[in-house]
Design a protein around this motif. Structure first.
Motif, mmCIF file in Angstrom:
data_model
loop_
_atom_site.group_PDB
_atom_site.id
_atom_site.type_symbol
_atom_site.label_atom_id
_atom_site.label_comp_id
_atom_site.label_asym_id
_atom_site.label_seq_id
_atom_site.Cartn_x
_atom_site.Cartn_y
_atom_site.Cartn_z
ATOM 1 N N ASN A 283 9.439 -0.106 -12.326
ATOM 2 C CA ASN A 283 8.808 -1.423 -12.486
ATOM 3 C C ASN A 283 7.299 -1.279 -12.324
ATOM 4 O OD1 ASN A 283 7.976 -4.051 -12.550
ATOM 5 N ND2 ASN A 283 9.207 -4.756 -10.828
ATOM 6 N N PRO A 284 6.581 -1.052 -13.438
ATOM 7 C CA PRO A 284 5.125 -0.856 -13.356
ATOM 8 C C PRO A 284 4.373 -2.088 -12.844
ATOM 9 C CG PRO A 284 5.995 -0.122 -15.477
ATOM 10 C CD PRO A 284 7.085 -0.893 -14.802
ATOM 11 N N LYS A 285 5.044 -3.226 -12.764
ATOM 12 C CA LYS A 285 4.396 -4.456 -12.303
ATOM 13 C C LYS A 285 4.688 -4.751 -10.827
ATOM 14 C CE LYS A 285 2.632 -5.500 -16.311
ATOM 15 N NZ LYS A 285 1.155 -5.442 -16.500
ATOM 16 N N TYR A 286 5.175 -3.750 -10.098
ATOM 17 C CA TYR A 286 5.522 -3.961 -8.694
ATOM 18 C C TYR A 286 4.347 -3.527 -7.826
ATOM 19 C CZ TYR A 286 8.247 -3.991 -4.388
ATOM 20 O OH TYR A 286 8.707 -4.246 -3.125
ATOM 21 N N ALA A 287 3.545 -4.493 -7.409
ATOM 22 C CA ALA A 287 2.306 -4.214 -6.686
ATOM 23 C C ALA A 287 2.505 -3.518 -5.344
ATOM 24 C CB ALA A 287 1.524 -5.514 -6.505
ATOM 25 N N PRO A 288 3.539 -3.873 -4.531
ATOM 26 C CA PRO A 288 3.671 -3.221 -3.227
ATOM 27 C C PRO A 288 3.767 -1.701 -3.294
ATOM 28 C CG PRO A 288 5.000 -5.200 -3.274
ATOM 29 C CD PRO A 288 4.486 -5.001 -4.678
ATOM 30 N N ALA A 289 4.405 -1.163 -4.326
ATOM 31 C CA ALA A 289 4.528 0.300 -4.418
ATOM 32 C C ALA A 289 3.158 0.940 -4.613
ATOM 33 C CB ALA A 289 5.470 0.681 -5.555
ATOM 34 N N ALA A 290 2.316 0.345 -5.451
ATOM 35 C CA ALA A 290 0.966 0.875 -5.671
ATOM 36 C C ALA A 290 0.136 0.778 -4.393
ATOM 37 C CB ALA A 290 0.284 0.117 -6.806
ATOM 38 N N SER A 291 0.282 -0.344 -3.682
ATOM 39 C CA SER A 291 -0.446 -0.516 -2.427
ATOM 40 C C SER A 291 0.026 0.478 -1.367
ATOM 41 C CB SER A 291 -0.262 -1.952 -1.926
ATOM 42 O OG SER A 291 -0.959 -2.161 -0.719
ATOM 43 N N ASN A 292 1.335 0.717 -1.323
ATOM 44 C CA ASN A 292 1.874 1.691 -0.365
ATOM 45 C C ASN A 292 1.373 3.103 -0.662
ATOM 46 O OD1 ASN A 292 3.278 -0.245 1.077
ATOM 47 N ND2 ASN A 292 5.163 0.021 -0.104
ATOM 48 N N LEU A 293 1.283 3.428 -1.940
ATOM 49 C CA LEU A 293 0.716 4.734 -2.308
ATOM 50 C C LEU A 293 -0.734 4.831 -1.856
ATOM 51 C CD1 LEU A 293 2.107 5.461 -5.897
ATOM 52 C CD2 LEU A 293 2.337 6.928 -3.883
ATOM 53 N N ALA A 294 -1.458 3.731 -1.980
ATOM 54 C CA ALA A 294 -2.852 3.718 -1.515
ATOM 55 C C ALA A 294 -2.908 4.034 -0.027
ATOM 56 C CB ALA A 294 -3.487 2.356 -1.796
ATOM 57 N N GLY A 295 -1.958 3.477 0.727
ATOM 58 C CA GLY A 295 -1.923 3.742 2.159
ATOM 59 C C GLY A 295 -1.676 5.203 2.480
ATOM 60 N N ILE A 296 -0.801 5.843 1.702
ATOM 61 C CA ILE A 296 -0.512 7.259 1.937
ATOM 62 C C ILE A 296 -1.745 8.112 1.638
ATOM 63 C CG2 ILE A 296 0.763 9.258 1.074
ATOM 64 C CD1 ILE A 296 3.232 7.652 0.966
ATOM 65 N N TYR A 297 -2.404 7.833 0.521
ATOM 66 C CA TYR A 297 -3.584 8.632 0.181
ATOM 67 C C TYR A 297 -4.715 8.394 1.170
ATOM 68 C CZ TYR A 297 -1.514 10.518 -4.033
ATOM 69 O OH TYR A 297 -0.711 11.220 -4.897
ATOM 70 N N PHE A 298 -4.748 7.209 1.766
ATOM 71 C CA PHE A 298 -5.714 6.971 2.838
ATOM 72 C C PHE A 298 -5.399 7.878 4.022
ATOM 73 C CE2 PHE A 298 -7.219 4.965 6.690
ATOM 74 C CZ PHE A 298 -8.525 4.593 6.358
ATOM 75 N N LYS A 299 -4.115 7.965 4.374
ATOM 76 C CA LYS A 299 -3.710 8.844 5.476
ATOM 77 C C LYS A 299 -4.096 10.294 5.189
ATOM 78 C CE LYS A 299 0.259 6.438 7.556
ATOM 79 N NZ LYS A 299 -0.071 6.696 8.981
ATOM 80 N N ARG A 300 -4.072 10.670 3.913
ATOM 81 C CA ARG A 300 -4.418 12.031 3.524
ATOM 82 C C ARG A 300 -5.910 12.215 3.291
ATOM 83 N NH1 ARG A 300 0.464 14.386 -0.345
ATOM 84 N NH2 ARG A 300 1.814 14.877 1.418
ATOM 85 N N LYS A 301 -6.657 11.146 3.601
ATOM 86 C CA LYS A 301 -8.115 11.156 3.509
ATOM 87 C C LYS A 301 -8.632 11.301 2.079
ATOM 88 C CE LYS A 301 -8.556 13.028 8.199
ATOM 89 N NZ LYS A 301 -8.604 11.676 8.779
ATOM 90 N N ASP A 302 -7.772 10.983 1.107
ATOM 91 C CA ASP A 302 -8.226 10.931 -0.286
ATOM 92 C C ASP A 302 -8.605 9.472 -0.561
ATOM 93 O OD1 ASP A 302 -8.655 11.011 -3.004
ATOM 94 O OD2 ASP A 302 -6.853 12.185 -3.460
ATOM 95 N N PHE A 303 -9.791 9.103 -0.071
ATOM 96 C CA PHE A 303 -10.180 7.695 -0.075
ATOM 97 C C PHE A 303 -10.436 7.158 -1.478
ATOM 98 C CE2 PHE A 303 -11.860 9.487 4.029
ATOM 99 C CZ PHE A 303 -10.802 9.032 4.793
#
Length: 364
Positions: A283-303
């Motif tokens: 579901n390319p229109k599912y915003a929470p998954a994209a936001s959750n990925l953003a959170g993971i990359y933040f944890k990995r310091k890929d800001f």
């Protein structure tokens, strides 16, 4: 002297039958003829109405709701007093989420057939779809007054109370629905969700499991078990439930996303990324998954990647508060403080406590 009348040989008697023309009919004969004509016309109209109605039922059963509505309209046009056509037309309009049309249809039906409990129930559904909760409540109450043994009326009333966050009332109506129809899993599931919202997690699990005993192949119930067990910090139990949900429905993107969250909280970042990406693929229109990925990359310091993914989530859903929080955090680390504060302010305006905390702590 009487004259004798003699019959000559060869005389032919008139034996032709005479049929009166219309203008020579008596009043009674004309009324009879008109009644026969009208009867024939009515029979033809009823036959046409029934044919269109049967076609509508066939289309409805195939979930072709808009086409079914067209057939029911033809049925009503041929026989304006065919109440079953009105009822099924309205139900099809509700299923097609054409709530304003359904409202008009059921109002007409209620005027034609007083005391029709199911019509009030369905009109209540239409009002609920239009978020007119007060009128929806009145119709559900009238439906229950007319037929106190209809489990669907109690069930829908429960869903209405759930939407209004009146969980105690919702539990009461779901419980009544279960008493009247113990075989249906839906009321168990939704009562479980009431308990979950009240943070009574053991009762929630109990109801979800009762729903699954009625039907073990309901992926959304298994997903609810998983999210509840995650709240209980039972990550192993949550993962088992999400795995079962995905085995039942391999395209159930919510279960992938929620399993990703459980894996994230366990520290399994690589597996979490795979699940969030799978959810977005389905579901390319599912915003929470994209936001959750953003959170993971933040944890990995890929800001930069975190900012990009949060922006993608916002593009999908401009009112998704968590994405603004995550993008603000990424922008803070990228030294874009003005932009970060704008994001946190937006998140706060959308009701996010995290956004409010970030904004008040960094931007005032």
């Amino acid at each position: 002297m009487k004259k004798s009348i003699s019959l000559m040989a060869g005389t032919v008697f008139c034996s032709f039958l005479s049929f009166s023309q219309a203008e020579n009919m008596t009043a009674a004969e004309m009324r009879y003829r008109d009644s026969i004509t009208k009867l024939n016309q009515n029979n033809a109209a009823v036959a046409a109405s029934q044919e269109a109605y049967n076609k509508g039922i066939e289309l409805f059963n195939k979930k072709n709701f808009k086409e079914a509505i067209g057939s029911f309209n033809k049925s009503i046009s041929s026989d304006p007093n065919f109440t079953a056509a009105y009822y099924n037309k309205g139900v099809a309009e509700n299923e097609a989420e054409m709530y304003m049309d359904a409202l008009k249809t059921f109002t007409t039906l209620i005027e034609k057939q007083k005391g029709y409990s199911k019509a009030y129930f369905q009109r209540g559904r239409a009002y609920q779809g239009l978020s007119d909760y007060l009128k929806s409540e009145k119709d559900y109450e009238e439906s229950i007054r007319l037929d106190a043994n209809n489990p669907k009326a109690y069930y829908n009333y429960g869903t209405l109370k759930f939407l209004q966050q009146d969980y105690n009332a919702a539990i009461k109506y779901f419980t009544k629905s279960i008493e009247l129809d113990p075989s249906s899993p839906m009321a168990y599931n939704d009562r479980g969700s009431c308990y979950r919202m009240q943070e009574n997690y053991p009762k929630a699990i109990e109801d979800y499991e009762a729903a699954l005993r009625k039907n073990p192949n309901l992926a959304f119930v298994l997903n609810n078990v998983g999210t509840t067990k995650k709240k209980m910090k039972d990550y192993s139990g949550a993962l088992i439930a999400f795995n079962r949900a995905i085995s039942v429905d391999v395209n159930f993107f919510l279960a992938y996303n929620n399993r990703g969250v459980a894996l994230l909280e366990k520290g399994s970042l690589d597996d979490a990324i795979k699940d969030f990406e799978k959810a977005m693929q389905i579901n390319p229109k599912y915003a929470p998954a994209a936001s959750n990925l953003a959170g993971i990359y933040f944890k990995r310091k890929d800001f930069k990647k975190a900012e990009e993914l949060a922006s993608k989530a916002i593009a999908i859903d401009p009112n998704y508060a968590s994405a603004y929080v995550n993008r603000g955090m990424a922008r803070e680390m990228l030294r874009k403080m003005d932009d970060a504060c704008d994001d946190w302010k937006k998140a706060s305006d959308l009701g996010s406590t995290e956004g409010k905390t970030c904004y008040s702590g960094n931007c005032n």
